[in-house]
Design a protein around this motif. Structure first.
Motif, PDB file in Angstrom:
ATOM      1  N   ALA A 174      10.422  45.669  78.930  1.00  0.00           N
ATOM      2  CA  ALA A 174       8.970  45.653  78.720  1.00  0.00           C
ATOM      3  C   ALA A 174       8.300  46.864  79.347  1.00  0.00           C
ATOM      4  O   ALA A 174       7.374  47.449  78.763  1.00  0.00           O
ATOM      5  CB  ALA A 174       8.379  44.367  79.290  1.00  0.00           C
ATOM      6  N   ALA A 175       8.756  47.252  80.534  1.00  0.00           N
ATOM      7  CA  ALA A 175       8.164  48.411  81.210  1.00  0.00           C
ATOM      8  C   ALA A 175       8.362  49.684  80.397  1.00  0.00           C
ATOM      9  O   ALA A 175       7.467  50.537  80.307  1.00  0.00           O
ATOM     10  CB  ALA A 175       8.779  48.581  82.596  1.00  0.00           C
ATOM     11  N   ARG A 176       9.508  49.809  79.783  1.00  0.00           N
ATOM     12  CA  ARG A 176       9.781  51.005  78.983  1.00  0.00           C
ATOM     13  C   ARG A 176       9.021  50.990  77.660  1.00  0.00           C
ATOM     14  O   ARG A 176       8.576  52.031  77.176  1.00  0.00           O
ATOM     15  CB  ARG A 176      11.293  51.131  78.784  1.00  0.00           C
ATOM     16  CG  ARG A 176      11.993  51.546  80.095  1.00  0.00           C
ATOM     17  CD  ARG A 176      13.477  51.222  80.126  1.00  0.00           C
ATOM     18  NE  ARG A 176      14.095  51.767  81.340  1.00  0.00           N
ATOM     19  CZ  ARG A 176      14.066  51.165  82.530  1.00  0.00           C
ATOM     20  NH1 ARG A 176      13.462  49.982  82.664  1.00  0.00           N
ATOM     21  NH2 ARG A 176      14.633  51.719  83.585  1.00  0.00           N
ATOM     22  N   LEU A 177       8.855  49.802  77.091  1.00  0.00           N
ATOM     23  CA  LEU A 177       8.022  49.706  75.892  1.00  0.00           C
ATOM     24  C   LEU A 177       6.566  50.031  76.219  1.00  0.00           C
ATOM     25  O   LEU A 177       5.858  50.629  75.397  1.00  0.00           O
ATOM     26  CB  LEU A 177       8.128  48.308  75.292  1.00  0.00           C
ATOM     27  CG  LEU A 177       9.492  47.917  74.705  1.00  0.00           C
ATOM     28  CD1 LEU A 177       9.472  46.468  74.243  1.00  0.00           C
ATOM     29  CD2 LEU A 177       9.894  48.842  73.564  1.00  0.00           C
ATOM     30  N   ALA A 178       6.119  49.639  77.414  1.00  0.00           N
ATOM     31  CA  ALA A 178       4.757  49.966  77.843  1.00  0.00           C
ATOM     32  C   ALA A 178       4.557  51.469  77.931  1.00  0.00           C
ATOM     33  O   ALA A 178       3.441  51.973  77.722  1.00  0.00           O
ATOM     34  CB  ALA A 178       4.469  49.327  79.202  1.00  0.00           C
ATOM     35  N   GLN A 179       5.647  52.182  78.234  1.00  0.00           N
ATOM     36  CA  GLN A 179       5.596  53.639  78.318  1.00  0.00           C
ATOM     37  C   GLN A 179       5.857  54.294  76.967  1.00  0.00           C
ATOM     38  O   GLN A 179       6.091  55.489  76.894  1.00  0.00           O
ATOM     39  CB  GLN A 179       6.605  54.108  79.358  1.00  0.00           C
ATOM     40  CG  GLN A 179       6.265  53.616  80.758  1.00  0.00           C
ATOM     41  CD  GLN A 179       7.421  53.745  81.746  1.00  0.00           C
ATOM     42  OE1 GLN A 179       8.590  53.639  81.382  1.00  0.00           O
ATOM     43  NE2 GLN A 179       7.094  53.965  83.019  1.00  0.00           N
ATOM     44  N   ARG A 180       5.800  53.474  75.913  1.00  0.00           N
ATOM     45  CA  ARG A 180       5.932  53.919  74.521  1.00  0.00           C
ATOM     46  C   ARG A 180       7.322  54.472  74.199  1.00  0.00           C
ATOM     47  O   ARG A 180       7.483  55.320  73.325  1.00  0.00           O
ATOM     48  CB  ARG A 180       4.849  54.940  74.168  1.00  0.00           C
ATOM     49  CG  ARG A 180       3.434  54.360  74.264  1.00  0.00           C
ATOM     50  CD  ARG A 180       3.252  53.242  73.242  1.00  0.00           C
ATOM     51  NE  ARG A 180       1.898  52.694  73.244  1.00  0.00           N
ATOM     52  CZ  ARG A 180       1.560  51.522  73.760  1.00  0.00           C
ATOM     53  NH1 ARG A 180       2.493  50.764  74.329  1.00  0.00           N
ATOM     54  NH2 ARG A 180       0.321  51.084  73.714  1.00  0.00           N
ATOM     55  N   MET A 181       8.336  53.970  74.891  1.00  0.00           N
ATOM     56  CA  MET A 181       9.705  54.310  74.550  1.00  0.00           C
ATOM     57  C   MET A 181      10.094  53.543  73.284  1.00  0.00           C
ATOM     58  O   MET A 181       9.737  52.384  73.132  1.00  0.00           O
ATOM     59  CB  MET A 181      10.637  53.937  75.711  1.00  0.00           C
ATOM     60  CG  MET A 181      12.074  54.424  75.556  1.00  0.00           C
ATOM     61  SD  MET A 181      13.110  54.010  77.015  1.00  0.00           S
ATOM     62  CE  MET A 181      12.443  55.177  78.221  1.00  0.00           C
ATOM     63  N   PRO A 182      10.812  54.164  72.350  1.00  0.00           N
ATOM     64  CA  PRO A 182      11.256  53.434  71.162  1.00  0.00           C
ATOM     65  C   PRO A 182      12.135  52.247  71.546  1.00  0.00           C
ATOM     66  O   PRO A 182      12.790  52.248  72.585  1.00  0.00           O
ATOM     67  CB  PRO A 182      12.056  54.484  70.377  1.00  0.00           C
ATOM     68  CG  PRO A 182      11.540  55.804  70.868  1.00  0.00           C
ATOM     69  CD  PRO A 182      11.184  55.590  72.316  1.00  0.00           C
ATOM     70  N   MET A 183      12.157  51.214  70.680  1.00  0.00           N
ATOM     71  CA  MET A 183      12.846  49.969  71.014  1.00  0.00           C
ATOM     72  C   MET A 183      14.305  50.183  71.400  1.00  0.00           C
ATOM     73  O   MET A 183      14.765  49.677  72.434  1.00  0.00           O
ATOM     74  CB  MET A 183      12.749  48.994  69.843  1.00  0.00           C
ATOM     75  CG  MET A 183      13.449  47.669  70.076  1.00  0.00           C
ATOM     76  SD  MET A 183      12.770  46.701  71.471  1.00  0.00           S
ATOM     77  CE  MET A 183      11.211  46.151  70.758  1.00  0.00           C
ATOM     78  N   GLU A 184      15.063  50.898  70.593  1.00  0.00           N
ATOM     79  CA  GLU A 184      16.486  51.049  70.893  1.00  0.00           C
ATOM     80  C   GLU A 184      16.698  51.748  72.227  1.00  0.00           C
ATOM     81  O   GLU A 184      17.564  51.362  73.014  1.00  0.00           O
ATOM     82  CB  GLU A 184      17.196  51.809  69.777  1.00  0.00           C
ATOM     83  CG  GLU A 184      18.705  51.890  69.977  1.00  0.00           C
ATOM     84  CD  GLU A 184      19.439  52.435  68.766  1.00  0.00           C
ATOM     85  OE1 GLU A 184      20.683  52.453  68.797  1.00  0.00           O
ATOM     86  OE2 GLU A 184      18.772  52.841  67.786  1.00  0.00           O
ATOM     87  N   ALA A 185      15.916  52.774  72.505  1.00  0.00           N
ATOM     88  CA  ALA A 185      16.034  53.486  73.778  1.00  0.00           C
ATOM     89  C   ALA A 185      15.644  52.589  74.944  1.00  0.00           C
ATOM     90  O   ALA A 185      16.267  52.623  76.010  1.00  0.00           O
ATOM     91  CB  ALA A 185      15.160  54.743  73.764  1.00  0.00           C
ATOM     92  N   ALA A 186      14.608  51.756  74.750  1.00  0.00           N
ATOM     93  CA  ALA A 186      14.175  50.828  75.804  1.00  0.00           C
ATOM     94  C   ALA A 186      15.253  49.788  76.083  1.00  0.00           C
ATOM     95  O   ALA A 186      15.519  49.447  77.241  1.00  0.00           O
ATOM     96  CB  ALA A 186      12.871  50.149  75.407  1.00  0.00           C
ATOM     97  N   LEU A 187      15.887  49.278  75.032  1.00  0.00           N
ATOM     98  CA  LEU A 187      16.967  48.312  75.199  1.00  0.00           C
ATOM     99  C   LEU A 187      18.143  48.943  75.932  1.00  0.00           C
ATOM    100  O   LEU A 187      18.748  48.331  76.833  1.00  0.00           O
ATOM    101  CB  LEU A 187      17.428  47.802  73.831  1.00  0.00           C
ATOM    102  CG  LEU A 187      16.440  46.928  73.057  1.00  0.00           C
ATOM    103  CD1 LEU A 187      16.936  46.714  71.631  1.00  0.00           C
ATOM    104  CD2 LEU A 187      16.241  45.594  73.753  1.00  0.00           C
TER     105      LEU A 187
END
Length: 268
Positions: free
Chosen positions: A224-237
């Motif tokens: 969630a923190a990485r998605l908040a930073q607008r990281m793409p889903m696969e990269a955030a996962l």
């Protein structure tokens, strides 16, 4: 983003709904640590007070829905920017409904707001964490989630299916992304499976010795923190799983029972 007008710095914020775990291994503390380690700022909303240690949940006392709503209201009225939402235990069906209303309200102005739902139904030892029918309580949130992150037992219960492909197909009727975590499986390795409309990807991890308290909270919040930073889903996962695996590898003992992931030292 929060703007620091003195230093000209912005920080992504994650609104976190979770229960208070007095052992500090799971729940809201795990979320706070994982979000902070990723360089984002947690906005912690307590959904329930629990009586638990690092092995068992002895009691759950849901926060009153009105209190839950007030916790969010003051943040919104202050103008706090919310860049992602992470949901852990909801405590009650009434609380789940309040959270659903909050998501709908926030998405009225930010249609892309990512929501990570960790559908926690019980502790690692099967102790219930939501009063009443937990599966039914989560129903309104499943349809609002961007990503659902069940472990194998949770996926089986939510979907009434045993195979990962079948579970993913059912969950994808509600959410565009599903990550089914394989830690409760058997064998030397763990397979985490991400499914979406574009296809599927499996991550393979070595099974670490011992049992861990709060691993699911850690992973969902890290994503969630990485998605908040607008990281793409696969990269955030990918980044969230690498972070969590390192936290588990350096987990420590606080008492007899499950190990506590080292979410702070790992990031230093």
């Amino acid at each position: 983003m929060i703007e620091d007008r003195t230093r000209g710095r912005t920080t992504a914020c994650v609104l976190v709904f979770a229960g208070l775990d007095p052992s500090g291994g799971a729940g809201i503390q795990a979320d706070i640590q994982a979000v902070s380690a990723a360089g984002a700022h947690p906005l912690p909303i307590v959904t329930a007070l629990t009586v638990q240690d690092n092995q068992h949940v002895h009691a759950v006392h849901p926060v009153e829905p009105a209190v839950l709503r007030e916790q969010v209201r003051v943040l919104v009225e202050q103008g706090t920017r919310i860049d992602a939402i992470k949901i852990g235990i909801v405590g009650s069906a009434a609380n789940a409904q309040v959270i659903a209303e909050v998501i709908s309200m926030l998405r009225a102005t930010d249609t892309r707001l990512p929501v990570v739902l960790d559908p926690v139904l019980a502790s690692g030892h099967g102790d219930l964490l939501t009063s009443g029918d937990a599966v039914q309580a989560l129903a309104p949130l499943r349809k609002l989630a961007t990503l659902i992150t069940p472990n194998l037992p949770e996926a089986s219960t939510l979907c009434a299916a045993d195979q990962v492909d079948a579970q993913a197909a059912i969950l994808l009727r509600d959410a565009p992304h599903v990550l089914i975590k394989g830690g409760h499986g058997e064998g030397e390795g763990i397979v985490n499976t991400w499914c979406c409309a574009a296809g599927r990807r499996d991550w393979h991890w070595p099974r670490l010795e011992g049992e861990f308290h709060g691993s699911g909270c850690t992973l969902a919040s890290a994503i969630a923190a990485r998605l908040a930073q607008r990281m793409p889903m696969e990269a955030a996962l990918d980044a969230g799983q690498h972070y969590t695996q390192r936290c588990l590898a350096s987990a420590f003992v606080i008492a007899r029972g499950q190990l506590v992931p080292d979410r702070v030292k790992e990031n230093s």
